[in-house]
Design a protein around this motif. Sequence first.
Motif, PDB file in Angstrom:
ATOM      1  N   THR A 172       0.838  -1.213   0.000  1.00 42.00           N
ATOM      2  CA  THR A 172       0.000   0.000   0.000  1.00 42.00           C
ATOM      3  C   THR A 172       0.865   1.251   0.000  1.00 42.00           C
ATOM      4  N   HIS A 173       2.099   1.121   0.491  1.00 41.64           N
ATOM      5  CA  HIS A 173       3.080   2.201   0.417  1.00 41.64           C
ATOM      6  C   HIS A 173       4.447   1.614   0.743  1.00 41.64           C
ATOM      7  N   GLY A 174       5.486   2.471   0.670  1.00 41.77           N
ATOM      8  CA  GLY A 174       6.842   1.931   0.725  1.00 41.77           C
ATOM      9  C   GLY A 174       7.512   1.898   2.079  1.00 41.77           C
TER      10      GLY A 174
ATOM     11  N   VAL B 259       8.995   0.773   5.605  1.00 39.72           N
ATOM     12  CA  VAL B 259       9.642  -0.511   5.874  1.00 39.72           C
ATOM     13  C   VAL B 259       8.735  -1.509   6.590  1.00 39.72           C
ATOM     14  N   ASP B 260       7.853  -1.026   7.455  1.00 39.63           N
ATOM     15  CA  ASP B 260       6.996  -1.961   8.193  1.00 39.63           C
ATOM     16  C   ASP B 260       5.896  -2.569   7.310  1.00 39.63           C
ATOM     17  N   HIS B 261       5.840  -2.144   6.044  1.00 40.01           N
ATOM     18  CA  HIS B 261       4.866  -2.728   5.101  1.00 40.01           C
ATOM     19  C   HIS B 261       5.533  -3.539   3.990  1.00 40.01           C
ATOM     20  N   VAL B 262       6.870  -3.443   3.919  1.00 35.99           N
ATOM     21  CA  VAL B 262       7.571  -4.081   2.796  1.00 35.99           C
ATOM     22  C   VAL B 262       8.708  -5.014   3.235  1.00 35.99           C
TER      23      VAL B 262
ATOM     24  N   GLY C 282      -0.485  11.389   1.009  1.00 33.94           N
ATOM     25  CA  GLY C 282      -0.618  12.170   2.242  1.00 33.94           C
ATOM     26  C   GLY C 282       0.276  11.581   3.307  1.00 33.94           C
ATOM     27  N   HIS C 283       0.058  10.297   3.615  1.00 39.55           N
ATOM     28  CA  HIS C 283       0.957   9.597   4.535  1.00 39.55           C
ATOM     29  C   HIS C 283       2.310   9.406   3.851  1.00 39.55           C
ATOM     30  N   SER C 284       2.249   9.088   2.572  1.00 38.78           N
ATOM     31  CA  SER C 284       3.438   9.058   1.701  1.00 38.78           C
ATOM     32  C   SER C 284       2.924   9.420   0.313  1.00 38.78           C
TER      33      SER C 284
ATOM     34  N   GLY D 186      -4.431   0.934   3.998  1.00 37.66           N
ATOM     35  CA  GLY D 186      -3.015   1.175   4.298  1.00 37.66           C
ATOM     36  C   GLY D 186      -2.868   2.039   5.533  1.00 37.66           C
ATOM     37  N   ASP D 187      -1.941   3.010   5.492  1.00 42.84           N
ATOM     38  CA  ASP D 187      -1.784   3.908   6.645  1.00 42.84           C
ATOM     39  C   ASP D 187      -2.450   5.256   6.381  1.00 42.84           C
ATOM     40  N   THR D 188      -3.434   5.279   5.497  1.00 41.62           N
ATOM     41  CA  THR D 188      -4.141   6.532   5.216  1.00 41.62           C
ATOM     42  C   THR D 188      -5.183   6.805   6.292  1.00 41.62           C
TER      43      THR D 188
HETATM   44 FE   LIG Z   1       3.496   3.893   6.830  1.00 42.89          FE
END
Ligand SMILES: [Fe+2]
Length: 206
Positions: A55-57, A59-62, A130-132, A147-149
């Motif tokens: 959902t975005h780049g 580190v805790d998601h990839v 917005g978050h990234s 994601g983190d939105t």
């Molecule tokens: Fe994030």
Amino acid sequence: MKYDSVIVGALETNCYLVYCQKTLECAIIDPGAEPEKILRLIAHKGLKPVVLINTHGHVDHVGANRDIKDRFDIPLCIHRADSPMLESVLQSELSFFLGAKESPPPDKFLEEGDEIQIGNISLSVIHTPGHSPGSVSLLSDAVLFSGDTLFYGGVGRTDLPGGSWVELERVIREKIFTLPEDTVVLPGHGPTTTISQETKFNPFIQ
Ligand SMILES: [Fe+2]
């Protein structure tokens, strides 16, 4: 559309498996850490991964992209604007702390309006910066992977590189809060919520 989730890593990221009940083909969303936990759930459910989505780049998601790609030869998808983050995964102390591995490069860039086919279901890509800058949310039926939105009673932080409060607020108002009220929201961290709950009670967007 069916889904399952597993909480991974010290930052308690929700990694989701979204699958077609008929073909058991699945998407893996945000394998942030602890690949063995994710692989165990896939095996337990008898799922056949066909795509890996970030959902975005961050580190805790990839952080477990590498292990997932090593196990399944499936395309890694991320929005172009967050793709540079995949190259710098190992440049922070947080990565070391989370046990993240360097990510393979993306195979496909996600864009607003893309439809990702998984067996007989599909995920629509909504660009939610917005978050990234390259954050995306994914919509299938009446379920949004945010994601983190957007979180239950919260929103993603905007103080990291490329973050923007102005953009985050606009995107949530224009692209997320306009979804049907009964849409279930599955965030990158924390509990599930709904559009109805957040439009009424989210203290950050009123
Ligand atoms: Fe994030």
